[in-house]
Design an enzyme around this catalytic site. Structure first.
Site, PDB file in Angstrom:
ATOM      1  CE  LYS A  44      31.213  10.460   8.319  1.00  0.00           C
ATOM      2  NZ  LYS A  44      30.966   9.636   7.127  1.00  0.00           N
ATOM      3  CD  GLU A  52      28.555  13.591   7.832  1.00  0.00           C
ATOM      4  OE1 GLU A  52      29.690  13.802   7.377  1.00  0.00           O
ATOM      5  OE2 GLU A  52      27.700  12.916   7.223  1.00  0.00           O
TER       6      GLU A  52
END
Length: 298
Positions: free
Chosen positions: A213, A176
């Protein structure tokens, strides 16, 4: 070795991933949004007890199931807790929801326009514990504030170095590198990040995959090549400060991306709701996020 059923659900399932991993720094804000003021606790343990009650209420609600929620990302204390007399990861999978764990220890101060992850010397022990509890994967967050190529490359390098350690333990890493949606160079950040992620993915050995993500990009379908990349199991989107309506509207423009929302899922839930109202409100959020995650995945 990944659980075959969990892997199939994450790679090919229809739905989204719930982010229930607020940590120490973000917990007071999450509780305030839930209608619990800071006067309700006097110690950190009491604060975490209250957020655990909130998360337990969410995951045991009738509408929270694998029919629309593919997975859920947990905070470490949540993973170690129980709901309905069962460990949280066990309860989630019994409801058809794949458990993930947030493993980063927060962010360093900004340098070169980015915030790297803090050192995590206890990572391997945490991964072993998570694996033993039935957790399928992990999530770790860095932040990009400006279009600095060296900084963004450093974030991607750090994320993939840790991702390989996670894969070594038989878990699926969610990488992420969040682009701050308030950045004045957001579109340029998206461009650099795409280049750097592609470089790192191309370098992964055969048989290794990660999930990504990402912040919803400025340009629709900007990450289409990542969605199709053979080293990517799934691309999920964070709400990043958008409201539920805004996040769903922007997500629906990006084919193949599914949601992994926190604020966008929880924003209308309140501590004082009776169980029927709570589940009805949660169900409405789940339906909206599910629709945004599946309308673009044909």
């Amino acid at each position: 070795m990944h659980d075959v059923k969990m892997m199939a659900q994450i790679v090919g399932g229809s739905g989204f991933i719930a982010a229930l991993d607020q940590s120490g720094g973000s917990t007071p804000k999450a509780l305030k949004g839930y209608g619990v003021d800071e006067s309700a606790w006097s110690t950190e343990d009491e604060m975490f007890g209250l957020i655990h009650q909130m998360r337990s209420r969410i995951v045991t609600a009738p509408s929270f199931s694998g029919q629309k929620v593919l997975g859920a990302i947990l905070f470490e204390k949540t993973m170690d807790g129980d709901a309905d007399g069962k460990p949280l990861p066990t309860l989630l999978w019994e409801r058809g929801v794949v458990p993930f764990l947030k493993v980063d220890k927060g962010l360093e101060d900004e340098e070169n326009g980015v915030q790297l992850m803090k050192p995590n010397p206890g990572l391997e022990a945490l991964l072993d514990r998570a694996k033993a509890k039935g957790v399928f994967g992990t999530k770790m967050r860095s932040v990009i504030n400006a279009a600095n190529q060296a900084g963004i490359a450093a974030i991607v390098d750090q994320q993939f170095e840790v991702a390989n350690r996670i894969i070594d333990k038989g878990l699926m890493p969610i990488v992420e590198p969040e682009v701050n949606i308030k950045s004045g160079t957001r579109a340029e950040c998206d461009d650099i990040l795409l280049t750097e992620l592609t470089r790192a993915l191309d370098a992964l050995p055969d048989g290794r995959r990660v999930m990504l993500k990402l912040s919803i990009p400025v340009k629709a379908d900007h990450y289409a090549s990542l969605v199709a990349h053979p080293r990517v199991a799934r691309v999920v989107a964070l709400s990043g400060g958008y409201s539920q309506d805004e996040a769903c509207r922007e997500l629906a423009k990006n084919r193949g991306m599914i949601a992994s929302f926190s604020r966008g899922l929880l924003q209308d839930l309140r501590h004082g709701m009776d169980d029927a109202t709570f589940d009805s409100t949660l169900s409405g959020a789940i339906d909206q996020i599910y629709d945004a995650s599946t309308s673009n995945c044909a």
